[in-house]
Design an enzyme around this catalytic site. Structure first.
Site, PDB file in Angstrom:
ATOM      1  N   LYS A  13      52.696 -69.096  95.709  1.00 20.94           N
ATOM      2  CA  LYS A  13      53.242 -67.765  95.394  1.00 20.94           C
ATOM      3  C   LYS A  13      53.844 -67.101  96.633  1.00 20.94           C
ATOM      4  O   LYS A  13      54.938 -66.571  96.576  1.00 20.94           O
ATOM      5  CB  LYS A  13      52.146 -66.849  94.829  1.00 20.94           C
ATOM      6  CG  LYS A  13      51.517 -67.343  93.538  1.00 20.94           C
ATOM      7  CD  LYS A  13      50.525 -66.319  93.000  1.00 20.94           C
ATOM      8  CE  LYS A  13      49.320 -66.111  93.900  1.00 20.94           C
ATOM      9  NZ  LYS A  13      48.331 -67.208  93.874  1.00 20.94           N
ATOM     10  N   ARG A  88      45.334 -59.457  88.741  1.00 18.31           N
ATOM     11  CA  ARG A  88      44.445 -60.621  88.750  1.00 18.31           C
ATOM     12  C   ARG A  88      43.359 -60.527  87.694  1.00 18.31           C
ATOM     13  O   ARG A  88      42.520 -61.428  87.597  1.00 18.31           O
ATOM     14  CB  ARG A  88      43.778 -60.691  90.109  1.00 18.31           C
ATOM     15  CG  ARG A  88      44.044 -61.959  90.897  1.00 18.31           C
ATOM     16  CD  ARG A  88      43.346 -61.756  92.227  1.00 18.31           C
ATOM     17  NE  ARG A  88      43.253 -62.923  93.039  1.00 18.31           N
ATOM     18  CZ  ARG A  88      44.128 -63.281  93.966  1.00 18.31           C
ATOM     19  NH1 ARG A  88      45.206 -62.593  94.137  1.00 18.31           N
ATOM     20  NH2 ARG A  88      43.899 -64.354  94.701  1.00 18.31           N
ATOM     21  N   ARG A 127      46.748 -76.832 104.293  1.00 18.78           N
ATOM     22  CA  ARG A 127      47.702 -75.864 104.835  1.00 18.78           C
ATOM     23  C   ARG A 127      47.268 -75.302 106.189  1.00 18.78           C
ATOM     24  O   ARG A 127      48.097 -74.804 106.939  1.00 18.78           O
ATOM     25  CB  ARG A 127      48.045 -74.758 103.838  1.00 18.78           C
ATOM     26  CG  ARG A 127      46.982 -73.728 103.547  1.00 18.78           C
ATOM     27  CD  ARG A 127      47.491 -72.732 102.482  1.00 18.78           C
ATOM     28  NE  ARG A 127      46.429 -71.856 102.012  1.00 18.78           N
ATOM     29  CZ  ARG A 127      46.538 -71.077 100.941  1.00 18.78           C
ATOM     30  NH1 ARG A 127      47.645 -71.087 100.232  1.00 18.78           N
ATOM     31  NH2 ARG A 127      45.543 -70.289 100.573  1.00 18.78           N
ATOM     32  N   ARG A 131      42.275 -69.595 107.316  1.00 20.97           N
ATOM     33  CA  ARG A 131      41.663 -68.504 106.556  1.00 20.97           C
ATOM     34  C   ARG A 131      40.201 -68.807 106.299  1.00 20.97           C
ATOM     35  O   ARG A 131      39.852 -69.937 105.958  1.00 20.97           O
ATOM     36  CB  ARG A 131      42.404 -68.319 105.222  1.00 20.97           C
ATOM     37  CG  ARG A 131      43.554 -67.351 105.326  1.00 20.97           C
ATOM     38  CD  ARG A 131      44.376 -67.342 104.078  1.00 20.97           C
ATOM     39  NE  ARG A 131      43.600 -67.098 102.864  1.00 20.97           N
ATOM     40  CZ  ARG A 131      44.145 -66.950 101.662  1.00 20.97           C
ATOM     41  NH1 ARG A 131      45.452 -67.019 101.516  1.00 20.97           N
ATOM     42  NH2 ARG A 131      43.383 -66.739 100.611  1.00 20.97           N
ATOM     43  N   ARG A 142      37.116 -69.572  94.390  1.00 26.03           N
ATOM     44  CA  ARG A 142      38.384 -68.917  94.056  1.00 26.03           C
ATOM     45  C   ARG A 142      39.025 -69.526  92.817  1.00 26.03           C
ATOM     46  O   ARG A 142      39.590 -68.818  91.989  1.00 26.03           O
ATOM     47  CB  ARG A 142      39.330 -68.960  95.254  1.00 26.03           C
ATOM     48  CG  ARG A 142      38.944 -67.906  96.313  1.00 26.03           C
ATOM     49  CD  ARG A 142      39.431 -68.270  97.693  1.00 26.03           C
ATOM     50  NE  ARG A 142      40.861 -68.438  97.768  1.00 26.03           N
ATOM     51  CZ  ARG A 142      41.480 -69.239  98.643  1.00 26.03           C
ATOM     52  NH1 ARG A 142      40.780 -69.956  99.495  1.00 26.03           N
ATOM     53  NH2 ARG A 142      42.784 -69.323  98.645  1.00 26.03           N
TER      54      ARG A 142
HETATM   55  P1  ADP Z   1      44.855 -66.894  97.035  1.00 25.83           P
HETATM   56  O1  ADP Z   1      45.813 -66.642  95.919  1.00 25.83           O
HETATM   57  O2  ADP Z   1      45.223 -68.055  97.903  1.00 25.83           O
HETATM   58  O3  ADP Z   1      43.411 -66.975  96.602  1.00 25.83           O
HETATM   59  P2  ADP Z   1      45.323 -64.164  98.080  1.00 25.83           P
HETATM   60  O4  ADP Z   1      45.857 -63.973  99.443  1.00 25.83           O
HETATM   61  O5  ADP Z   1      46.193 -63.801  96.936  1.00 25.83           O
HETATM   62  O6  ADP Z   1      44.877 -65.686  98.047  1.00 25.83           O
HETATM   63  O7  ADP Z   1      43.943 -63.362  97.905  1.00 25.83           O
HETATM   64  C1  ADP Z   1      42.878 -63.513  98.802  1.00 25.83           C
HETATM   65  C2  ADP Z   1      41.682 -62.687  98.355  1.00 25.83           C
HETATM   66  O8  ADP Z   1      42.026 -61.287  98.331  1.00 25.83           O
HETATM   67  C3  ADP Z   1      41.149 -62.985  96.950  1.00 25.83           C
HETATM   68  O9  ADP Z   1      40.262 -64.068  96.926  1.00 25.83           O
HETATM   69  C4  ADP Z   1      40.460 -61.642  96.612  1.00 25.83           C
HETATM   70  O10 ADP Z   1      39.208 -61.516  97.225  1.00 25.83           O
HETATM   71  C5  ADP Z   1      41.382 -60.614  97.257  1.00 25.83           C
HETATM   72  N1  ADP Z   1      42.421 -60.134  96.306  1.00 25.83           N
HETATM   73  C6  ADP Z   1      43.762 -60.283  96.449  1.00 25.83           C
HETATM   74  N2  ADP Z   1      44.430 -59.740  95.409  1.00 25.83           N
HETATM   75  C7  ADP Z   1      43.490 -59.244  94.574  1.00 25.83           C
HETATM   76  C8  ADP Z   1      43.518 -58.577  93.319  1.00 25.83           C
HETATM   77  N3  ADP Z   1      44.689 -58.311  92.690  1.00 25.83           N
HETATM   78  N4  ADP Z   1      42.329 -58.218  92.754  1.00 25.83           N
HETATM   79  C9  ADP Z   1      41.173 -58.465  93.351  1.00 25.83           C
HETATM   80  N5  ADP Z   1      41.051 -59.100  94.518  1.00 25.83           N
HETATM   81  C10 ADP Z   1      42.194 -59.484  95.148  1.00 25.83           C
END
Ligand code: ADP
Length: 188
Positions: A13, A88, A127, A131, A142
């Site tokens: 994404k 999400r 990758r 993190r 996740r």
């Molecule tokens: P990825 O899609 O690789 O898991 P992101 O960078 O999108 O990583 O998100 C990392 C973390 O940030 C998630 O595991 C969550 O804890 C938090 N997070 C991000 N966006 C949201 C969201 N819309 N709602 C709740 N938690 C979120």
């Protein structure tokens, strides 16, 4: 053009959002990036969400929606934006729908990147972004959270006729072309 770029962790994404941003000249809004920046800068928000991100679980809906609402109401987001990592949960999607309605705006498209589970795991582990949530155990959490709480969001937008599924396997450029094709067809 208000866009949602959707998909499981590791679907690409962020990579695709950056290319869409350049091509269509609309900003990307990544909730994950915003939380990581807040943690790095040790802001109030950062302190609140640090342990949640470390665990791989989700930040509370209200916290995320507040952050998104505040951001998309800024002047530089008025001609559109790409949401990456939001909504999400169904609750977030419903709250976002309300925000759009209140602001007299409409979602252009919900683009879902489709990638098989094993490929996701391979991509995240290789990758090497360093993190803290990229360890095998956290990745498992996740992906499970995605399965349970996030994947139902797709059906929410399918009902609105906004869902576009894109094959997320291929070169970065191939996938970007697939996305543009959908967006350009939708525009006219
Ligand atoms: P990825 O899609 O690789 O898991 P992101 O960078 O999108 O990583 O998100 C990392 C973390 O940030 C998630 O595991 C969550 O804890 C938090 N997070 C991000 N966006 C949201 C969201 N819309 N709602 C709740 N938690 C979120």
């Amino acid at each position: 053009m208000q866009l949602i770029l959707f998909g499981p962790p590791g679907a690409g994404k962020g990579t695709q959002a950056k290319l869409i941003q350049e091509h269509y000249d609309i900003p990307q809004l990544s909730t994950g990036d915003m939380f990581r920046a807040a943690i790095k800068n040790e802001t109030e928000l950062g302190k609140k969400v640090k342990s949640i991100l470390d665990s791989g679980e989700l930040v509370p809906d209200e916290t995320v929606v507040e952050l998104v609402a505040e951001t998309i109401r800024k002047p530089e987001y008025q001609k559109g934006y790409i949401l990456d990592g939001f909504p999400r949960t169904i609750k977030q999607a419903e709250m976002y729908d309300e925000i759009l309605k209140a602001d007299g705006k409409e979602l252009h498209a919900f683009v879902s990147l489709e990638v098989p589970q094993q490929e996701l795991i391979d991509r995240i582990t290789s990758r090497g972004e360093g993190r803290e949530d990229d360890t095998p155990e956290k990745i498992k959490v996740r992906l499970q959270v995605y399965e349970d709480e996030t994947s139902p969001v797709k059906a929410h937008y399918e009902k609105q006729g906004k869902l576009f599924e894109i094959d997320g396997v291929g070169t970065i450029d191939e996938i970007q072309q697939r996305i543009r094709k959908v967006l350009d067809a939708r525009k006219s």
